[in-house]
Design a protein around this motif. Structure first.
Motif, PDB file in Angstrom:
ATOM      1  N   TYR A  38      11.451   5.731   0.915  1.00 40.13           N
ATOM      2  CA  TYR A  38      10.484   5.643   2.021  1.00 40.13           C
ATOM      3  C   TYR A  38       9.414   4.587   1.731  1.00 40.13           C
ATOM      4  O   TYR A  38       9.030   3.815   2.619  1.00 40.13           O
ATOM      5  CB  TYR A  38       9.847   7.010   2.250  1.00 40.13           C
ATOM      6  N   LEU A  42       8.759   1.240   3.978  1.00 35.76           N
ATOM      7  CA  LEU A  42       7.476   0.861   4.557  1.00 35.76           C
ATOM      8  C   LEU A  42       7.052  -0.530   4.102  1.00 35.76           C
ATOM      9  O   LEU A  42       6.653  -1.370   4.928  1.00 35.76           O
ATOM     10  CB  LEU A  42       6.397   1.884   4.180  1.00 35.76           C
ATOM     11  N   ILE A  74      10.277   1.541  10.760  1.00 30.78           N
ATOM     12  CA  ILE A  74       9.120   2.270  10.226  1.00 30.78           C
ATOM     13  C   ILE A  74       8.909   3.559  11.013  1.00 30.78           C
ATOM     14  O   ILE A  74       8.682   4.629  10.441  1.00 30.78           O
ATOM     15  CB  ILE A  74       7.853   1.391  10.288  1.00 30.78           C
ATOM     16  N   SER A  78       9.678   7.456   9.724  1.00 35.67           N
ATOM     17  CA  SER A  78       8.462   8.251   9.540  1.00 35.67           C
ATOM     18  C   SER A  78       8.477   9.557  10.327  1.00 35.67           C
ATOM     19  O   SER A  78       7.566  10.370  10.175  1.00 35.67           O
ATOM     20  CB  SER A  78       7.230   7.424   9.954  1.00 35.67           C
TER      21      SER A  78
END
Length: 317
Positions: A38, A42, A74, A78
């Motif tokens: 993750y 990002l 993104i 998320s």
């Protein structure tokens, strides 16, 4: 009146996310793995957006679409990942009905939007290769903005229709969702009413969106390959095939996983497979896209190298 009562009943419902709790020894390793992926996602996608934004050389339609692809990566990574990280290290695995529906709406919106964004990017390459003299006339900024807005509108509309059918169902309080997020088949599994209409709607939307985006992408690449084969330069042919292979590999993985998860709502696949497949397209693909679409691109690499050298030079002076 019945629909209103069902929504009131459902709004008080709480679900329990199983996640990967059946493998307690893997909780910490999985947490570290997904946290790393993750973080890379990002940084990679934000880096692409920043590089495109600050470099005038990259203010072209192709990179305009690429910046939106990075933004979508993104966004949809998320939606699930923070909750996944939470349930891997915390005892509280509950999620409210509203939270669950919100999570599903956004993941559905962003995934369908990305699906069509990939098709738009393929169309952009088709115009650039097959009609290079008309490229600057056709792909003006206003038209590109309309194409991007259209992908978001289609994604939101499709997600809204599916959500509406889910809101008509009743759900078991403290229903156990054998997943780490509110993926469609997982939500349907905790419904206490007949979900056949919702599944039919989801199937139709999935088939229409999948088939239309895949057809646009494949047709664009077929015309690109045919055009390049007719070119006298063999070097251009090899370069085009290399680029198409990278793009089509990512697209095939993306669409293949979605077909398994959304076009076969009554699949007999194990829940472990569903969870792994969901993790692939919500966690792994957003990390891979910057590598496939950007870091292999000479213009992006040269821009990054130039920015780094200018920063280093300013620090030295």
């Amino acid at each position: 009146m019945m629909s209103h009562e069902l929504m009131n009943q459902s709004s008080m419902t709480t679900f329990i996310l199983v996640g990967f709790s059946e493998y307690p020894q893997l909780q910490i390793p999985l947490f570290l793995l997904f946290l790393t992926i993750y973080s890379v996602t990002l940084m990679g996608n934000l880096g692409i957006i920043v590089v495109i934004r600050i470099s005038p050389r990259l203010h072209t339609p192709m990179y305009f679409f690429l910046s939106h692809l990075s933004f979508l990566d993104i966004c949809y990574s998320s939606v699930f990942t923070p909750k996944l990280l939470q349930i891997l290290v915390m005892e509280d695995r509950t999620i409210s009905f509203r939270g669950c529906m919100t999570q599903f709406f956004f993941i559905c919106t962003f995934v369908i939007t990305e699906m069509f964004m990939l098709a738009v990017m393929a169309y952009d390459r088709f115009v650039a290769v097959c009609n290079p003299l008309l490229y600057t006339v056709v792909m003006i900024h206003k038209f590109c903005a309309l194409l991007v807005a259209g992908t978001y509108m289609v994604g939101g509309l499709c997600a809204g229709i599916i959500i509406y059918t889910l809101l008509q169902l009743s759900y078991c309080d403290y229903g156990i969702i054998n997943h780490f997020g509110c993926e469609y088949s997982a939500v349907i599994s905790v419904s206490c009413s007949d979900s056949s209409f919702s599944q039919m709607v989801c199937l139709v939307i999935s088939i229409l969106s999948e088939s239309s985006s895949v057809l646009i992408t494949l047709a664009s690449y077929v015309f690109i390959v045919v055009t390049i084969i007719r070119m006298p330069s063999k070097g251009g042919l090899r370069k085009a095939f290399s680029t198409c292979t990278s793009h089509l590999t990512a697209i095939t993985i993306f669409h293949g996983i979605l077909l398994l998860l959304y076009c076969v709502p009554n699949s007999n696949s194990s829940w472990l497979f569903v969870k792994v497949a969901t993790a692939l397209y919500t966690v792994m693909i957003p990390m891979l896209n910057p590598l496939i679409y950007s870091l292999r691109n000479k213009e992006v690499k040269e821009t990054v190298r130039r920015l780094m050298s200018s920063k280093l030079h300013s620090h030295l002076t």
